[in-house]
Design a protein around this motif. Structure first.
Motif, PDB file in Angstrom:
ATOM      1  N   PHE A  28       0.833  -1.208   0.000  1.00  0.00           N
ATOM      2  CA  PHE A  28       0.000   0.000   0.000  1.00  0.00           C
ATOM      3  C   PHE A  28       0.870   1.262   0.000  1.00  0.00           C
ATOM      4  N   ILE A  29       1.964   1.239   0.735  1.00  0.00           N
ATOM      5  CA  ILE A  29       2.868   2.396   0.754  1.00  0.00           C
ATOM      6  C   ILE A  29       3.407   2.654  -0.654  1.00  0.00           C
ATOM      7  N   LYS A  30       3.860   1.593  -1.318  1.00  0.00           N
ATOM      8  CA  LYS A  30       4.408   1.751  -2.673  1.00  0.00           C
ATOM      9  C   LYS A  30       3.343   2.179  -3.676  1.00  0.00           C
ATOM     10  N   SER A  31       2.167   1.557  -3.609  1.00  0.00           N
ATOM     11  CA  SER A  31       1.153   1.842  -4.631  1.00  0.00           C
ATOM     12  C   SER A  31       0.516   3.220  -4.472  1.00  0.00           C
ATOM     13  N   THR A  32       0.598   3.794  -3.273  1.00  0.00           N
ATOM     14  CA  THR A  32       0.023   5.127  -3.041  1.00  0.00           C
ATOM     15  C   THR A  32       1.097   6.209  -2.953  1.00  0.00           C
ATOM     16  N   ASN A  33       2.338   5.850  -3.264  1.00  0.00           N
ATOM     17  CA  ASN A  33       3.447   6.795  -3.116  1.00  0.00           C
ATOM     18  C   ASN A  33       3.490   7.369  -1.704  1.00  0.00           C
ATOM     19  N   ASN A  34       3.339   6.482  -0.732  1.00  0.00           N
ATOM     20  CA  ASN A  34       3.393   6.803   0.698  1.00  0.00           C
ATOM     21  C   ASN A  34       2.266   7.733   1.163  1.00  0.00           C
ATOM     22  N   ASN A  35       1.134   7.683   0.487  1.00  0.00           N
ATOM     23  CA  ASN A  35      -0.022   8.490   0.881  1.00  0.00           C
ATOM     24  C   ASN A  35      -1.139   7.571   1.370  1.00  0.00           C
ATOM     25  N   VAL A  36      -0.857   6.810   2.433  1.00  0.00           N
ATOM     26  CA  VAL A  36      -1.838   5.844   2.946  1.00  0.00           C
ATOM     27  C   VAL A  36      -2.815   6.461   3.950  1.00  0.00           C
ATOM     28  N   ALA A  37      -2.551   7.671   4.418  1.00  0.00           N
ATOM     29  CA  ALA A  37      -3.386   8.284   5.455  1.00  0.00           C
ATOM     30  C   ALA A  37      -4.886   8.275   5.115  1.00  0.00           C
ATOM     31  N   PRO A  38      -5.295   8.665   3.881  1.00  0.00           N
ATOM     32  CA  PRO A  38      -6.735   8.667   3.579  1.00  0.00           C
ATOM     33  C   PRO A  38      -7.362   7.262   3.584  1.00  0.00           C
ATOM     34  N   LEU A  39      -6.523   6.221   3.507  1.00  0.00           N
ATOM     35  CA  LEU A  39      -7.026   4.846   3.426  1.00  0.00           C
ATOM     36  C   LEU A  39      -6.789   4.053   4.713  1.00  0.00           C
ATOM     37  N   LYS A  40      -6.171   4.676   5.710  1.00  0.00           N
ATOM     38  CA  LYS A  40      -5.694   3.966   6.907  1.00  0.00           C
ATOM     39  C   LYS A  40      -6.744   3.044   7.535  1.00  0.00           C
ATOM     40  N   ASP A  41      -7.925   3.560   7.816  1.00  0.00           N
ATOM     41  CA  ASP A  41      -8.955   2.734   8.461  1.00  0.00           C
ATOM     42  C   ASP A  41      -9.397   1.584   7.566  1.00  0.00           C
TER      43      ASP A  41
END
Length: 186
Positions: free
Chosen positions: A102-115
Motif C-alpha cells: 500500500f505504501i508503494k502503490s500510493t506513493n506513501n499516501n496511505v493516510a486517507p485509506l488507513k482505516d
C-alpha cells in the motif's frame, strides 16, 4: 466409426485440459464468475522471494488487457487471486507485505485509506496454510470483496481503495515487476 470416436475423445480431452492453466502446481480456471459477472484469466505468475515460490497471483478481467494503469483505474468488476504455494506464507508476513504494498502503490499516501487498510488486513488474521486461496474481487458499486477458500470474509468500499489495492501488483511501482508482467499477460 472407431476412428471418429477416438478422434472425438482426443478433442474432448484436449478441450477439457485447455480450460485450465497451471502455474507452480496451481490449476487456474480460464474463467471465473464474480457476482454474476464472467471474468477471463488475463495472466498469472509467481511471487518469489529468495528463489522460493510464495504464491501464485492471477488477474481476472471482463476482457484481456496489458495496461496496468487502465486495470487499476477501471470501475468494472475484476479480481486478483492469490494461491498460497509455500508454508512460509503466514498471516503476519502477508500483513507486512500488504503494508509495504500500500505504501508503494500510493506513493506513501496511505493516510486517507488507513482505516480501510486496517479493515482489509483483518480479513487475513486466520492461520494460513499451503493451498489457501484468496480472491480479492472488485465488484462495481460494492467495492473490494475478499474470499478465503471461497468463503466471504468481508468487504471494503471505495474506488480509491480499489486503486491502491490493485496498484500493489499493477502500478508503476509494483511489489514484483515480473509478477506484474505475468498478470498482464506480457
Amino acid at each position: 466409426m472407431k476412428k471418429h470416436l477416438v478422434t472425438f475423445i482426443i478433442i474432448l480431452i484436449t478441450s477439457i485440459s485447455s480450460a485450465q492453466t497451471t502455474v507452480s502446481g496451481v490449476k487456474l480456471d480460464e474463467t471465473i464468475t464474480v457476482e454474476g459477472k464472467k471474468l477471463v484469466l488475463n495472466g498469472a505468475g509467481i511471487r518469489e522471494k529468495w528463489w522460493i515460490d510464495l504464491y501464485v497471483g492471477s488477474l481476472y478481467l471482463p476482457k484481456k488487457s496489458t495496461n496496468g494503469t487502465e486495470v487499476v483505474n477501471s470501475t468494472e468488476t475484476a479480481a486478483i487471486k492469490l494461491d498460497v504455494v509455500s508454508g512460509m506464507v503466514s498471516s503476519e508476513k502477508m500483513m507486512g507485505a500488504l503494508d509495504e504494498g500500500f505504501i508503494k502503490s500510493t506513493n506513501n499516501n496511505v493516510a486517507p485509506l488507513k482505516d480501510r487498510i486496517e479493515k482489509f488486513k483483518s480479513f487475513f488474521t486466520d492461520k494460513f496454510t499451503k493451498g489457501d486461496s484468496f480472491t480479492l474481487a472488485h465488484v462495481a458499486g460494492t467495492g473490494i470483496v475478499v474470499y478465503k477458500n471461497g468463503v466471504k470474509k468481508g468487504s471494503v468500499e471505495g474506488q480509491d481503495f480499489k486503486k491502491a489495492l490493485f496498484g500493489i501488483w499493477l502500478s508503476n511501482n509494483p511489489a514484483d515487476k515480473d509478477l506484474k508482467k505475468s498478470m498482464l499477460g506480457m
